[in-house]
Design an enzyme around this catalytic site. Structure first.
Site, PDB file in Angstrom:
ATOM      1  N   GLU A  22     -46.540  -0.141 -52.402  1.00  0.00           N
ATOM      2  CA  GLU A  22     -46.066  -1.417 -51.881  1.00  0.00           C
ATOM      3  C   GLU A  22     -44.540  -1.542 -51.779  1.00  0.00           C
ATOM      4  OE1 GLU A  22     -48.075  -3.754 -50.692  1.00  0.00           O
ATOM      5  OE2 GLU A  22     -49.841  -2.576 -51.180  1.00  0.00           O
ATOM      6  N   SER A  68     -84.578  -4.742 -32.018  1.00  0.00           N
ATOM      7  CA  SER A  68     -84.791  -5.437 -30.742  1.00  0.00           C
ATOM      8  C   SER A  68     -84.088  -6.785 -30.653  1.00  0.00           C
ATOM      9  CB  SER A  68     -86.290  -5.625 -30.497  1.00  0.00           C
ATOM     10  OG  SER A  68     -86.910  -4.389 -30.246  1.00  0.00           O
TER      11      SER A  68
END
Length: 858
Positions: free
Chosen positions: A111, A381
Site C-alpha cells: 500500500e 434454461s
C-alpha cells in the site's frame, strides 16, 4: 530609389543606428510578455492559494474517535426503522507492538512502501498519478498513502474531486504532525475491512485462519494484505483463483522491496490459498446476508468504511420478507434432504430494482458463503429469454407465434444438441418452445440473432459476458451468474423493458449531514414490445409449461425454469444416477415483485446431486415467497400500444389470420409487433352448405328409424357426411361418416327421442349441422279408447248393450259349430279368419276388419 551616402563610414553609422532601434523594439516586446506571464502567474498563484485556502477551510476537524473507528453506522429499513448497527461487534483491536513485523511489512510493501519516509504525502507516487490522470482522466490512478487512506476512511466524502484530494492531503499532513508513524499504522491496521463484516487484520486472522497474528504463515499474511484492495473480489473463500493471483502480487512486492527473499516468496507462492482456511462458526442473524450487500455497495460507490464513518444508511430492506425467507430456508416447511443442500434467494421490487430481501443460504454462519450474491453457477434454461427469444423479438421483431422446427439438429461445429427428453415435436411456436423448454429451437433462435447482438442484449440486463458461444443458448456458461443478477435481468421484462440495477441502499447521510443518493438511474434495456411479449410467453411457462409448480392462484406470474446437468466425466466420477442434476433454478416475477431462486449442493461429491424431488425445491421456494409478499395483489402486466393481439389459425406458417370459418379449436391468440402483424386470412376452412330436406321416419315392423337428406349434385363427388346421433338428453356422438344420403338406426326403443345432426365435409371444411329428431311412440296392451268408441258407434243405439252381448254369444256359438264340423282349425281357415283386434291395435286396415265383425255375427 536607393539611398545615397557621402562615404562608407556614414552608411555604416546609419545602419548601426537602425539595428539598435530594432533591437530596442524587440527587447521591449519581450519584456511586456514576461511581465504579462508574471502577472498571470501571480494572479494564478493567488487564485490557487485562495482556492486551496477555501478547500482547506472546509475540511473537517480531526477526531481521534473517527480515526480509531469508534463511530459506528446505523442501517434503516425501507420504512425508516433502524435494524442494524455496523461496526459495534466485529473488531479485535491490537496495539502496534503486538503486530508482527511481517504483517506490517506486507501492508507497507503493498500500500505505501515509503510510509516511514514521507510526511503524509508521497510526492514521487503523486507525480506518477498526475501523469496517469492527465493521460486517462481524473481519478484514473490514486496516489494515496496509508495516512491518506486512513483520513479518507475516517472523514471525507467519497467523490473523486480536486477539493477532496486537497482536503485529504491537508488532513494527512495534520495527522502526521499529531501522531507518530506507528500510531498511524496501528489505527490503519485496525480499520481495514474484510468480507464477513470483519474489521482489522487481527479479527481477519481469527475469522479466516483461526489464528492470532503471530501464528500466521507468510502466504496467509500476504493474502490478508492483498484482500484489502478488493475484499470480496479477492476473498479466497469465494474467488480462490483471483485471490491466489493477488496474494502472489503481494509476495512479489515484498520480495522487490527487500522484506523477504526470493526463496521465501517462491515457497509461499506454492501454498494453496484455501488449504488453511477455517470454516466460519459464528451463526449469523436474519439480516446478515442483506447487511453484507449494504456494506459492499457503500464501499463500491463511496469508498468509505461504514464501520467507523458514523453513517446513516437508508436501505431497501423489507424486514417481513427477509424474516420469512430466512425462516423458509432454515425451517421445516420445505423438504431439504440434508444439510449440504443449499439455496440462494434474491427478492426485488420489479419497478424500482430495490432489493427487498436476500436469502444467503441455509444455516449460514457469519462470513459464510452468500449463495444469493456470490455464487456463480450456470443458469440452465433460465437464460433462454435473455439470450435467445428476447433478442429475437427485439432485433428481428418475431411474434410469439413465430414458428421453429424442433427436429434433429447440431451446433455449427457439428456437435449434436438434444432436448431434455431426447424427443422432437416438429414445428411449434416460440411460445410453446419456451413453455416446454425445448433446447433445439432456443439454439436456432440464438443463431438467427447472432452471438454479438445476443451478448449486447444480455449485458444491457446486467449479465456481463467475457465471451459467448452457441452453448450459451441453453445456459452452458463458463463464468456463471448469481440469483441477484438473474433477478435484476428478469425484473426488466416485468418493468416495460427498463433495467434498474439491483441495489440495497437508497441514500446515505454522512456524519457532517451531507446526503448522497445512491439509487441507480433507470436504463432502457429493450423495447416495451419485447418486454411484454417475453412476459406473456413466460406466463405460459407457469400456466401449462415446465413451471406450473411455481404458480399461485390469482397471481399473474411470468417465469422460467432451469436445470444444469453433470458432464459424462462428472457423472462417472460422482456416481450420479439417471436424472440427477447439478443446479436447479426458478426465476419469475409479478408486476410488483421479482424473485430468483437457485438450489444445489455446496460442493459436488458422492451423492451430492439433486434428485427429481430436490429439483422441485426452487419452484417451491419461489411459490411460497411470492405468495407471502403478494397478498391481495391482482395486478397484471399492461399491453403496450406497440403490440397487437390477433387470432391466428393454428398450423399456418407463416402466420395467417383465422377466418370466420376456422374452427375454435384451431385458433390461437398471439402477439405481434405493431406493423409486423399478418394481413392474409387463411382460406383452409371455407363455408360449406349444410344438408337440406332432412326427413326422419319410423318403421314399426323393423323397429328402425331412417334419416334422409338432400345435397347439391355438383358437390356430391367431393362431399361426405358426418352423422351425429344423440338419444334423449345424452351428448352427440359420431355415428358414421358416409357418402350416402341416408342412415338407419336399428333396434330403437319405444319412448326414446332420437336426435340427428348431419354435417357436410368438403376438402377438410365442415358445414353447420342440419338437425332433426323423432320420438318413438309407446305401444299399449289394451284397445285404444278411440277404437272402442268407434265400435260402440257401429251398434244400434236402442239395444246397444244387448246387441253387443248377442253378438258375442253368436260369435262363440259360430266358432264352436265350425270346430265341431272340422274337428280342428286348419291352416287355410286361419289364413282367411280376421286377426284379433287386440293384436293389431295400431294398424288401420285391421280397424276396418274390426268394424265388420258385428255385422258378421248378426
Amino acid at each position: 530609389m536607393s539611398e545615397q551616402y557621402k562615404s562608407r563610414e556614414e552608411r555604416r553609422r546609419l545602419q548601426q543606428k537602425k539595428q539598435k532601434k530594432k533591437q530596442k523594439k524587440k527587447s521591449s516586446f519581450l519584456k511586456k510578455i514576461l511581465i504579462a506571464f508574471l502577472f498571470i502567474g501571480i494572479v494564478g498563484m493567488i487564485a490557487g492559494a485562495a482556492t486551496l485556502a477555501y478547500y482547506i477551510a472546509g475540511a473537517p476537524p480531526l477526531n481521534e474517535n473517527q480515526l480509531k473507528g469508534q463511530l459506528s453506522s446505523k442501517v434503516y429499513d425501507m420504512y425508516g426503522n433502524q435494524i442494524y448497527e455496523i461496526g459495534t461487534e466485529k473488531t479485535t483491536y491490537v496495539k502496534i507492538d503486538d503486530i508482527p513485523d511481517q504483517v506490517k511489512n506486507a501492508f507497507i510493501a503493498t500500500e505505501d512502501v515509503r510510509f516511514y519516509e514521507h510526511n503524509g504525502i508521497d510526492l514521487i507516487r503523486f507525480g506518477g498519478a498526475v501523469i496517469a490522470n492527465i493521460q486517462e482522466g481524473f481519478g484514473a490512478e490514486g496516489a494515496s498513502t496509508i495516512t491518506q487512506q486512513l483520513v479518507k476512511l475516517s472523514f471525507l466524502s467519497p467523490e473523486k474531486t480536486i477539493q477532496r484530494k486537497v482536503q485529504e492531503a491537508w488532513l494527512a499532513l495534520q495527522v502526521e504532525q499529531k501522531y507518530s508513524k506507528d500510531q498511524i499504522l496501528e489505527m490503519y491496521l485496525n480499520r481495514v475491512y474484510y468480507p464477513g463484516n470483519y474489521y482489522g487484520v487481527a479479527r481477519a486472522a481469527e475469522a479466516f485462519y483461526g489464528k492470532t497474528l503471530d501464528e500466521l504463515s507468510l502466504d496467509e499474511v500476504a493474502m490478508l494484505a492483498g484482500m484489502v484492495k478488493n475484499p470480496h473480489g479477492y476473498n479466497p473463500r469465494e474467488n480462490p483463483e483471483a485471490a491466489e493471483k493477488r496474494r502472489n502480487v503481494v509476495l512479489m512486492l515484498m520480495e522487490k522491496h527487500g522484506f523477504i527473499s526470493k526463496e521465501e516468496a517462491d515457497q509461499a507462492k506454492q501454498k494453496s490459498v484455501t488449504a488453511s482456511l477455517v470454516n466460519p462458526t459464528e451463526k449469523s442473524n436474519q439480516y446478515y446476508a442483506f447487511i453484507e450487500q449494504v456494506i459492499e455497495e457503500i464501499r463500491e460507490h463511496l469508498d468509505i468504511d461504514p464501520s467507523a464513518a458514523g453513517l446513516k444508511i437508508y436501505s431497501t430492506l423489507d424486514p417481513d420478507a427477509q424474516s420469512y425467507i430466512e425462516n423458509l430456508l432454515n425451517g421445516d416447511q420445505l423438504n431439504f434432504r440434508n444439510e449440504h443442500l443449499q439455496a440462494g434467494v434474491a427478492l426485488l421490487d420489479t419497478e424500482t430494482g430495490e432489493i427487498r430481501a436476500i436469502g444467503g443460504g441455509r444455516n449460514q454462519p457469519i462470513g459464510g458463503f452468500n449463495y444469493a450474491v456470490d455464487t456463480k453457477r450456470q443458469p440452465g434454461s433460465t437464460i433462454k429469454p435473455i439470450l435467445d427469444y428476447g433478442p429475437a423479438i427485439e432485433y428481428l421483431k418475431w411474434s410469439t407465434y413465430h414458428q421453429i422446427e424442433d427436429a434433429p439438429y447440431t451446433y455449427s461445429n457439428g456437435t449434436p444438441i438434444n432436448n431434455y427428453d431426447n424427443r422432437y415435436k416438429g414445428w411449434m411456436s416460440i411460445r410453446q418452445a419456451l413453455a416446454d423448454s425445448r433446447n433445439i429451437p432456443a439454439l436456432k433462435a440464438l443463431q438467427e440473432v447472432g452471438l454479438d447482438r445476443a451478448k449486447e442484449f444480455a449485458e444491457g440486463l446486467g449479465i456481463k459476458l467475457d465471451e459467448i458461444s452457441e452453448a450459451y443458448a441453453i445456459g452452458g456458461f463458463k463464468e456463471g451468474v448469481s440469483p441477484l443478477q438473474m433477478a435484476g435481468a428478469f425484473s426488466a421484462f416485468g418493468n416495460n423493458g427498463i433495467y434498474i440495477k439491483p441495489h440495497a441502499v437508497k441514500k446515505v447521510e454522512l456524519a457532517d449531514g451531507t446526503v448522497i443518493e445512491l439509487s441507480p438511474e433507470p436504463v432502457e434495456a429493450m423495447s416495451d414490445y419485447t418486454a411484454f411479449m417475453i412476459t406473456d410467453m413466460m406466463k405460459s411457462v407457469v400456466q401449462y409449461g415446465t413451471g406450473t409448480r411455481a404458480n399461485v392462484a390469482g397471481l399473474h406470474i411470468a417465469g422460467k425454469t432451469g436445470t444444469t446437468n453433470f458432464t459424462p466425466e462428472e457423472k462417472q466420477k460422482y456416481n450420479v444416477p439417471k436424472g440427477g442434476a447439478k443446479d436447479s433454478w426458478f426465476v419469475g416475477y409479478t408486476p410488483k415483485y421479482t424473485a430468483a431462486v437457485w438450489t444445489g449442493f455446496e460442493k459436488n461429491d458422492e451423492k451430492m446431486h439433486l434428485d427429481r424431488i430436490d429439483q422441485r425445491l426452487a419452484k417451491d421456494i419461489f411459490r411460497e415467497v411470492i405468495k407471502h409478499v403478494s397478498k391481495g395483489d391482482r395486478s397484471d402486466f399492461k399491453q403496450p400500444n406497440s403490440v397487437v393481439k390477433l387470432a391466428i389459425e393454428k398450423g399456418t406458417n407463416p402466420a395467417k389470420l383465422a377466418s370466420e370459418f376456422t374452427p375454435k379449436d384451431m385458433i390461437t391468440y398471439e402477439y405481434f409487433v405493431k406493423g409486423k402483424e399478418p394481413t392474409k386470412v387463411s382460406n383452409k376452412y371455407q363455408q360449406v352448405d349444410k344438408p337440406s330436406d332432412l326427413q326422419v321416419s319410423y318403421d314399426e315392423r323393423a323397429q328402425a328409424v331412417t334419416v334422409k337428406w338432400l345435397y347439391g349434385e355438383e358437390f356430391l363427388d367431393d362431399v361426405s357426411f358426418e352423422v351425429r346421433l344423440a338419444i334423449n338428453d345424452n351428448n352427440y356422438k359420431v355415428a358414421t361418416t358416409t357418402k350416402e344420403m341416408v342412415y338407419t338406426v336399428s333396434n330403437v326403443e319405444p319412448g326414446n327421442v332420437y336426435k340427428f345432426q348431419i354435417i357436410a365435409i368438403r376438402e377438410g371444411n365442415r358445414s353447420d349441422p342440419a338437425a332433426a329428431l323423432i320420438e318413438i311412440p309407446i305401444m299399449e296392451e289394451h284397445i285404444d279408447e278411440e277404437i272402442e268408441k268407434e265400435l260402440k258407434e257401429l251398434l244400434p243405439p236402442e239395444n246397444n248393450d244387448q246387441t253387443q252381448n248377442e253378438s258375442q254369444n253368436s260369435n262363440t256359438k259360430e266358432k264352436e259349430k265350425k270346430q265341431d264340423e272340422s274337428g280342428n282349425n286348419n291352416s287355410e281357415n286361419n289364413k282367411n279368419k280376421p286377426d284379433s283386434p287386440i293384436e293389431n291395435e295400431s294398424n288401420t286396415s285391421n280397424i276396418e276388419t274390426q268394424q265388420q265383425a258385428p255385422q258378421q255375427s248378426e
